[in-house]
Design a protein around this motif. Structure first.
Motif, short mmCIF file in Angstrom:
data_model
loop_
_atom_site.label_atom_id
_atom_site.label_comp_id
_atom_site.label_asym_id
_atom_site.label_seq_id
_atom_site.Cartn_x
_atom_site.Cartn_y
_atom_site.Cartn_z
N VAL B 387 34.36 37.12 40.50
CA VAL B 387 34.35 38.56 40.79
C VAL B 387 35.70 38.90 41.37
CG1 VAL B 387 33.32 40.38 42.20
CG2 VAL B 387 31.88 38.57 41.26
N TYR B 388 36.29 39.98 40.92
CA TYR B 388 37.54 40.40 41.54
C TYR B 388 37.37 41.75 42.21
CZ TYR B 388 38.28 43.19 37.31
OH TYR B 388 38.15 44.08 36.28
N LYS B 389 38.26 42.04 43.12
CA LYS B 389 38.19 43.32 43.81
C LYS B 389 39.61 43.78 44.08
CE LYS B 389 38.34 41.30 48.35
NZ LYS B 389 37.72 41.01 49.62
N PHE B 390 39.70 45.01 44.51
CA PHE B 390 41.02 45.54 44.81
C PHE B 390 41.34 45.30 46.28
CE2 PHE B 390 44.12 48.85 45.83
CZ PHE B 390 45.05 48.57 44.84
N PHE B 397 44.75 43.52 42.42
CA PHE B 397 43.42 42.98 42.25
C PHE B 397 43.43 41.48 42.54
CE2 PHE B 397 43.17 46.89 39.93
CZ PHE B 397 41.88 47.33 40.21
N VAL B 398 42.49 41.04 43.35
CA VAL B 398 42.44 39.62 43.67
C VAL B 398 41.04 39.07 43.40
CG1 VAL B 398 44.20 39.78 45.47
CG2 VAL B 398 41.80 40.06 46.06
N ILE B 399 40.98 37.76 43.23
CA ILE B 399 39.69 37.10 43.04
C ILE B 399 38.91 37.18 44.34
CG2 ILE B 399 38.57 34.90 42.59
CD1 ILE B 399 40.95 34.19 40.81
N ASP B 400 37.70 37.66 44.26
CA ASP B 400 36.91 37.84 45.46
C ASP B 400 36.08 36.59 45.72
OD1 ASP B 400 35.63 38.89 47.61
OD2 ASP B 400 34.26 40.15 46.46
#
Lengths: 364, 506
Positions: B387-390, B397-400
């Motif tokens: 899952v990625y998020k901002f 955007f980074v990997i969450d």
């Protein structure tokens, strides 16, 4: 094809020609161009119809690939199918030909097409096969058209037999290619760039001149086949240089603008008879001339030589820390409202486009 | 447009035969051979040769042709859910590509015909779209280009406000019958002897019946009687529209419903078609010289960008995973409860029911149920999903997380309602002033504010009375109102719920 109508409607909306209130939904790419053979961004404008949707940044998503938590995931966007959701994602880096660049420039700045002067004087003739005639040399007989004529004759006279479709053409059926002499106006143009390279012109100023002259060249090349360019640099004295030197030279010392004008005058007199040539002198300087007397000499040259002979004389004043900017004011005073002279002030790189519009916006 | 060349036609027959041997069941499929410009045009028209005039198609076309001409992208395949199916091949593609596309197309056709979620779509949409175009052109002739186009713009702004599940719900018109004779509004039981009254209809019961009746009465005053998700339908039926506007809006709604199942089954549909093109091609069709190109192009379609969700990839992998699991009997209670790693690794009951299972899956599932049922932890790990998020601090955007539950939740959320906010009409007579009250079922993600306000303005244009909306922004409940001139925004005390509107209704 109706999609073309839809497309031109879309382009009209983007340009703001119709549906003014839609402009706020239009997202534009930027227009940054570099030199030939390098990448430029071309704009893919996009209009977003508003609807209830999630904000883009909060959303996140699911991806696949390597990496630990906290590492960069790359820009979202699905590789397949539909275009992305948020505005601005559509700027693509593509390579463009200079011609396309020029068209983009023209479209963006709404530049008028240039009307060449001297078009009547220089013509070239070309033969073009574009018609049919009932008589002509056998070598130019057009088989297909002759056959058609014969077939028509058979059908109209009722002698055509589908079971035995033999067509024998007779003399009146024959058609021959015919040619016309097409007169094509030949237009030639020369651009003479003059630049002040005195101590007060810094690198930034020269960068502005470089960018601006690139765009001007691009636009003029679109209109004139075989555009010639000449380069003059000057401080207290002027000399002709090649393009490379033009943009690299850094001199110091005083400024006598008239020296450059005189050299340009000699050039025109020697190589470019104004009746046959479209002439575009461009002069860039920081507006700092040595003396009022020299300025008066420049004005005299402009009045008596340049303005009657050239398409348009352009003077661009680049803002610099040291320059007084006086020359522009002098010209404004001397030639109020003269449309053979265009003056433009370039404060910074951002203003280059405005300045190009000043120069080329008259369609001359 | 052209017919297939004899060579392509020969291959088509071979591929069709192969797909039928595998048990695919397609509508008749008509392939057309067209050039890149025609394919761009048809793609811009959403797959159809004729649509009504609108700049949006022009925009699509502009983007497609620009990106084709600059060599950035190319459309290989296009197929329309219609009976017969129409599919397009691009002239000048290499033979292997054409074969791949045909095999892929037969996968889609089978899916269109057999998947339950497509069962309610109009199978004569080709004709229907052309009819829509004629109708709208007629309105343009009569009322002028600008008014019609402006109204289409408004409708398009609302085109996601439909209830994607409504075509599958039987709406019962017949209400439960109750004794409602005029003399007995409460529906009390019949009493023959007066002294029995209090026993047959005790006071508690009478009171309960009374309350029930009052509630029902108040319900009847509500309009719509229950929250409405098909906002377009509601507006078509109840907004003060001209006849032609009503018709235009129903055209846009029709088309939105036609496209809805394709959105609901994107992953499955592409997965299914990819599964079959790869199966048919590698087992039956490819010759030796084509295998490298095939591998190359197949891999290109399956490629995944780190920040991107590729439905082709996830779809085909899941299909293969299901086939494998059912072949080896890796399902059911015993499998779920087995903790022994080695035993799990070597688990094979030789059931060979994989094929059968995926055919069943393609019939009954949509993306939400498909992922819900078949996405499992092993699969996520194997396919390196995350899952990625901002990240606001890093502005990128980074990997969450790679946590399975989070991945699944996120995916299901993305699929539900096609990744769009769910908006309902709560009340069409809000404050008893004929105003519209909408509510957003907030699920953790705010709406984009500027688009939200613009859409409300568009709804106002249709409803012609003030439009109100309850939603949440940055964790707080907000109430928005547009009355034709200005926007009012108020903070709400409680987090917004569907019920919050009841407080103001008395």
């Amino acid at each position: 094809m109706s999609i073309r109508e839809d497309q031109s409607r879309f382009k009209d909306i983007v340009k703001g020609k119709v549906k003014e209130n839609f402009r706020r939904f239009v997202s534009h790419g930027e227009m940054i161009g570099k030199r030939e053979n390098e990448f430029v961004k071309i704009p893919l404008p996009q209009i977003d119809i508003p609807n209830f949707r999630y904000g883009p940044k909060q959303q996140g998503g699911v991806g696949q690939g390597q990496g630990e938590a906290g590492q960069e995931a790359g820009e979202p966007g699905d590789g397949k199918g539909k275009a992305g959701e948020s505005p601005g994602e559509h700027i693509l880096e593509v390579e463009l030909s200079l011609e396309e660049l020029a068209d983009l420039l023209g479209e963006q700045l709404e530049l008028p097409k240039i009307l060449p002067k001297g078009a009547k004087n220089i013509n070239s003739e070309k033969t073009k096969f574009n018609g049919l005639a009932p008589v002509g040399p056998e070598g130019l007989r057009n088989f297909k058209q002759s056959y058609k004529k014969a077939l028509k004759r058979y059908i109209t006279t009722g002698t055509y037999d589908p079971a035995e479709p033999v067509i024998i053409p007779i003399r009146p059926d024959f058609r021959y290619k015919s040619f016309k002499k097409v007169v094509q106006p030949q237009t030639r143009a020369v651009v003479i760039y003059m630049m002040d390279v005195s101590g007060s012109m810094g690198d930034e100023q020269k960068e502005i001149v470089r960018l601006e002259s690139f765009w001007i060249n691009t636009w003029l090349k679109r209109h004139y086949k075989g555009l010639e360019t000449r380069f003059i640099i000057h401080d207290a004295a002027a000399k002709e240089v090649d393009e490379d030197t033009f943009f690299r030279t850094s001199e110091s010392g005083g400024t006598l603008i008239s020296s450059a004008y005189k050299l340009a005058q000699q050039m025109i007199e020697a190589d470019y008879p104004p009746n046959d040539w479209n002439i575009y002198p461009f002069h860039f300087s920081d507006g700092d001339n040595w003396s009022g007397e020299d300025t008066r000499l420049c004005v005299k040259l402009l009045k008596e030589f340049f303005l009657p002979q050239v398409n348009v004389f352009s003077y661009g004043q680049v803002e610099s820390k040291y320059g007084s900017g006086q020359f522009l004011k002098d010209l404004q005073k001397e030639f109020p409202g003269d449309d053979r002279l265009t003056l433009s002030q370039v404060e910074s790189k951002d203003k280059i486009l405005d300045s190009i519009k000043d120069f080329l916006g008259k369609g001359k | 447009m052209g017919k297939l060349t004899p060579e392509l036609e020969r291959e088509r027959v071979r591929i069709l035969k192969a797909s039928e041997d595998y048990g695919l069941d397609c509508f008749d499929t008509i392939f057309e051979l067209i050039n890149y410009d025609q394919i761009n045009q048809i793609a811009a028209y959403g797959g159809f040769p004729v649509r009504y005039p609108h700049w949006k198609f022009g925009m699509e076309y502009d983007h497609l042709s620009k990106s084709y001409e600059y060599g950035l992208s190319k459309i290989y395949e296009m197929v329309i859910n219609n009976d017969p199916c129409y599919a397009y091949l691009m002239e000048g593609n290499m033979m292997m590509d054409q074969k791949l596309v045909m095999a892929h197309v037969y996968g889609h056709c089978d899916f269109f015909k057999n998947n339950i979620w497509f069962s309610k779509t109009n199978r004569k949409m080709m004709d229907q779209m052309a009819n829509h175009a004629v109708r709208i052109r007629r309105y343009i002739d009569r009322y002028g280009y600008d008014p019609v186009e402006n109204f289409i713009d408004v409708c398009m702004s609302l085109e996601n406000l439909i209830d994607r599940y409504s075509p599958y719900v039987e709406t019962s018109i017949v209400e439960k019958k109750e004794d409602k004779s005029p003399g007995n509004p409460l529906g009390l039981l019949k009493v023959d002897k007066g002294y029995m009254r209090e026993y047959i209809n005790p006071p508690d019961f009478v009171k309960a019946q009374k309350d029930k009746m009052m509630e029902k009465l108040s319900q009847k005053q509500r309009f719509p009687s229950s929250p409405e998700r098909d906002i377009m339908k509601f507006l078509i039926q109840h907004a003060p529209l001209e006849d032609w506007q009503q018709d235009v809006m129903s055209i846009i709604r029709d088309e939105a419903y036609y496209y809805a199942p394709q959105g609901m089954t994107k992953t499955m549909n592409e997965g299914w078609a990819s599964y079959w093109h790869s199966t048919i091609m590698t087992q039956k069709i490819l010759n030796d010289s084509e295998i490298i190109d095939f591998a190359d192009h197949h891999a290109g379609v399956m490629a995944m960008a780190p920040g991107g969700y590729n439905p082709y990839k996830v779809g085909i992998e899941l299909m293969r995973d299901i086939e494998d699991r059912w072949n080896r009997g890796r399902f059911g209670r015993e499998w779920e409860q087995c903790d022994d790693v080695r035993e799990r690794k070597n688990w094979d009951q030789k059931l060979n029911r994989g094929r059968e299972k995926i055919f069943e899956v393609r019939r009954v599932h949509n993306d939400v149920t498909f992922l819900d049922e078949f996405l499992n932890e092993d699969f996520c790990v194997r396919n390196k999903m995350f899952v990625y998020k901002f990240d606001k601090k890093q502005n990128r955007f980074v990997i969450d997380t790679r946590d399975f539950k989070a991945i699944k939740a996120k995916l299901l959320f993305m699929m539900t309602n096609f990744g769009q906010p769910i908006i309902r009409i709560e009340d069409a007579n809000f404050e008893n002033r004929g105003e519209l009250l909408l509510s957003h079922m907030h699920e953790g993600i705010d709406m984009q504010p500027d688009f939200m306000t613009e859409t409300m303005k568009n709804i106002f244009k249709v409803w012609q009375r003030p439009v109100n909306l309850v939603t949440a922004m940055e964790g707080e409940g907000h109430f928005y109102r547009f009355d034709g001139n200005e926007f009012i925004q108020k903070k709400l005390e409680a987090a917004p719920k569907a019920e919050s509107s009841d407080g103001s209704r008395k």
